[in-house]
Scaffold this active site. Structure first.
Site, PDB file in Angstrom:
ATOM      1  N   TYR A 153       0.799  -1.224   0.000  1.00 27.67           N
ATOM      2  CA  TYR A 153       0.000   0.000   0.000  1.00 27.67           C
ATOM      3  C   TYR A 153       0.838   1.284   0.000  1.00 27.67           C
ATOM      4  O   TYR A 153       0.505   2.231  -0.724  1.00 27.67           O
ATOM      5  CB  TYR A 153      -1.003  -0.023   1.152  1.00 27.67           C
ATOM      6  CG  TYR A 153      -2.211  -0.876   0.822  1.00 27.67           C
ATOM      7  CD1 TYR A 153      -3.304  -0.325   0.154  1.00 27.67           C
ATOM      8  CD2 TYR A 153      -2.258  -2.227   1.129  1.00 27.67           C
ATOM      9  CE1 TYR A 153      -4.408  -1.098  -0.181  1.00 27.67           C
ATOM     10  CE2 TYR A 153      -3.345  -3.016   0.804  1.00 27.67           C
ATOM     11  CZ  TYR A 153      -4.414  -2.452   0.147  1.00 27.67           C
ATOM     12  OH  TYR A 153      -5.499  -3.229  -0.197  1.00 27.67           O
ATOM     13  N   GLU A 196      -8.771  -6.722   4.735  1.00 25.57           N
ATOM     14  CA  GLU A 196      -8.124  -7.839   4.034  1.00 25.57           C
ATOM     15  C   GLU A 196      -7.408  -8.774   4.994  1.00 25.57           C
ATOM     16  O   GLU A 196      -7.329  -9.985   4.751  1.00 25.57           O
ATOM     17  CB  GLU A 196      -7.165  -7.290   2.971  1.00 25.57           C
ATOM     18  CG  GLU A 196      -7.920  -6.723   1.756  1.00 25.57           C
ATOM     19  CD  GLU A 196      -7.077  -5.835   0.860  1.00 25.57           C
ATOM     20  OE1 GLU A 196      -5.833  -5.823   1.018  1.00 25.57           O
ATOM     21  OE2 GLU A 196      -7.664  -5.139   0.009  1.00 25.57           O
TER      22      GLU A 196
END
Length: 426
Positions: free
Chosen positions: A113, A155
């Site tokens: 990310y 997630e």
């Protein structure tokens, strides 16, 4: 009865969002229109930066989607929608689930990310130029942190779910191609069994797996999602893969689908991730089901059909398959046999251009295309759960028919890879 449980604990992460500074929130909201206007330009530049700075990520991304332009468009939609709903991301829960399930299947991890964020902000700055002031970039950086935090936490729950269930695993696991079966001129089924002989985790009919393929002449690993085409609870997973020829001039054939057909045989190894996906049968309902597919879109709905036929014998199911002709139609005999052996199953086949053999053997029920009038003739009512999958144009037509017929939004479900929005947005 196969024991399948849906685990929705990941949703709590979506409902718990870090607060963005009010001033920065106002800046993000005020700049949303310009980011949307330049969305595809920003995301195209983002991917160029990303792969220049981190070429190893080509092992994760589908590079064919980069060539076709599908991936930049999908990301642009995702960035805009997430930012527009940053105060309550649960408002876009279905779209978030689609992306998060795909991320889990591809093994996207928290460390990815910051890399994405750095290159996305850099792309915004490059495309907008002087209009992207330091204050604006700083506000969008904080917004990205809020959005990525939601994805990471949700997630992580999906990873826990996948690993903790009986037979579950992390990442990719080696499976053996136990059997390879030609279903039509262009579709081949691969029956996959775990190399270690361990138990297979159950899945919800309609879900997919990610296959990891290393091809000698290719520099990077290829990851592709394929729907599971048989029901859960068996001692194998089955994927049924269409050989993808070039969709238009200038585009290559499907690298993975072509090589699976030509280069992979019984006894070969395929690493796969555990089942994922947000398009799946409501297994806790006994409402009638209508399954509509075009082409290879039959794979997830055939899994649903098989589950209902063998696990929910009192649940009515109508299976409608559209194909060009019998040469490319997979599972025709199997579906007809289910229809004759299970009173709750009815099937209908539509051929666009039937061959003489198709006519002689009465392989199809309707020639041409699916129409709303025809649906009204073969279905007892619109009181059912509708699931459909196929080419985009086909699905847009089916979706419009169901809306015109007055089918409630909650009863309309479709499989649509690569999009953050819905059929009306495409």
């Amino acid at each position: 009865m196969v024991n399948i449980q849906e685990n929705d604990n990941w949703k709590s992460a979506v409902k718990t969002v870090k607060k963005l500074d009010p001033k920065k929130l106002e800046i993000v909201k005020s700049t949303l229109p310009v980011v949307k206007e330049h969305g595809e330009a920003i995301t195209k530049r983002f991917y160029k930066r990303l792969f220049e700075n981190h070429p190893e990520l080509k092992n994760i991304f589908n590079m064919t989607h980069q060539v076709s332009g599908d991936q930049p468009k999908a990301l642009a939609n995702a960035v805009y929608a997430a930012a527009a709903n940053i105060e309550d991301m649960s408002a876009i829960m279905p779209a978030l689930e689609r992306i998060m399930q795909k991320h889990r299947s591809l093994n996207i991890k928290p460390e990815h990310y910051p890399i994405v964020g750095e290159n996305l902000l850099g792309a915004i700055k490059e495309v907008l130029g002087d209009a992207a002031t330091d204050e604006i970039i700083d506000a969008w950086a904080d917004a990205y942190d809020v959005i990525s935090d939601v994805f990471i936490r949700a997630e992580q729950e999906l990873y826990k779910n996948a690993e903790s269930q009986p037979g579950g695993w992390a990442g990719f696991k080696d499976f053996v191609i136990d059997k390879k079966v030609n279903e039509s001129d262009i579709i081949t089924s691969f029956y996959l069994k775990p190399k270690d002989g361990e138990q297979l985790p159950v899945f919800i009919p309609g879900q997919y797996i990610t296959v990891k393929v290393d091809i000698p002449q290719e520099k990077y690993t290829h990851l592709r999602q394929y729907s599971l085409s048989d029901r859960p609870g068996l001692d194998y997973y089955r994927i049924s893969v269409k050989r993808e020829d070039p969709i238009r001039e200038g585009l290559p054939p499907g690298v993975v689908s072509t090589d699976l057909h030509k280069l992979f045989h019984e006894g070969d190894i395929l690493p796969i991730s555990s089942p994922a996906g947000d398009f799946y049968l409501d297994i806790n309902s006994n409402e009638p089901v209508v399954l509509i597919s075009g082409g290879v879109g039959l794979t997830p709905v055939t899994s649903m059909l098989n589950y209902i036929a063998f696990e929910q014998p009192d649940r009515k199911v109508y299976y409608i398959q559209a194909a060009r002709n019998g040469k490319v139609h997979a599972f025709r005999s199997h579906v007809r046999n289910l229809s004759s052996e299970h009173p709750n199953v009815k099937s209908y086949f539509i051929y666009e251009k039937p061959t003489e053999t198709d006519r002689q053997n009465q392989y199809f029920d309707k020639e041409g295309y699916i129409t709303l009038d025809w649906l009204k003739e073969v279905l007892p009512s619109n009181k059912a759960q509708f699931y459909f999958c196929g080419p985009t144009v086909f699905m847009k037509v089916v979706n419009s028919f169901l809306k015109e017929w007055g089918v409630p939004e909650k009863d309309i479900h479709y499989e649509f890879f690569g999009s953050f929005g819905n059929l009306e947005d495409e």
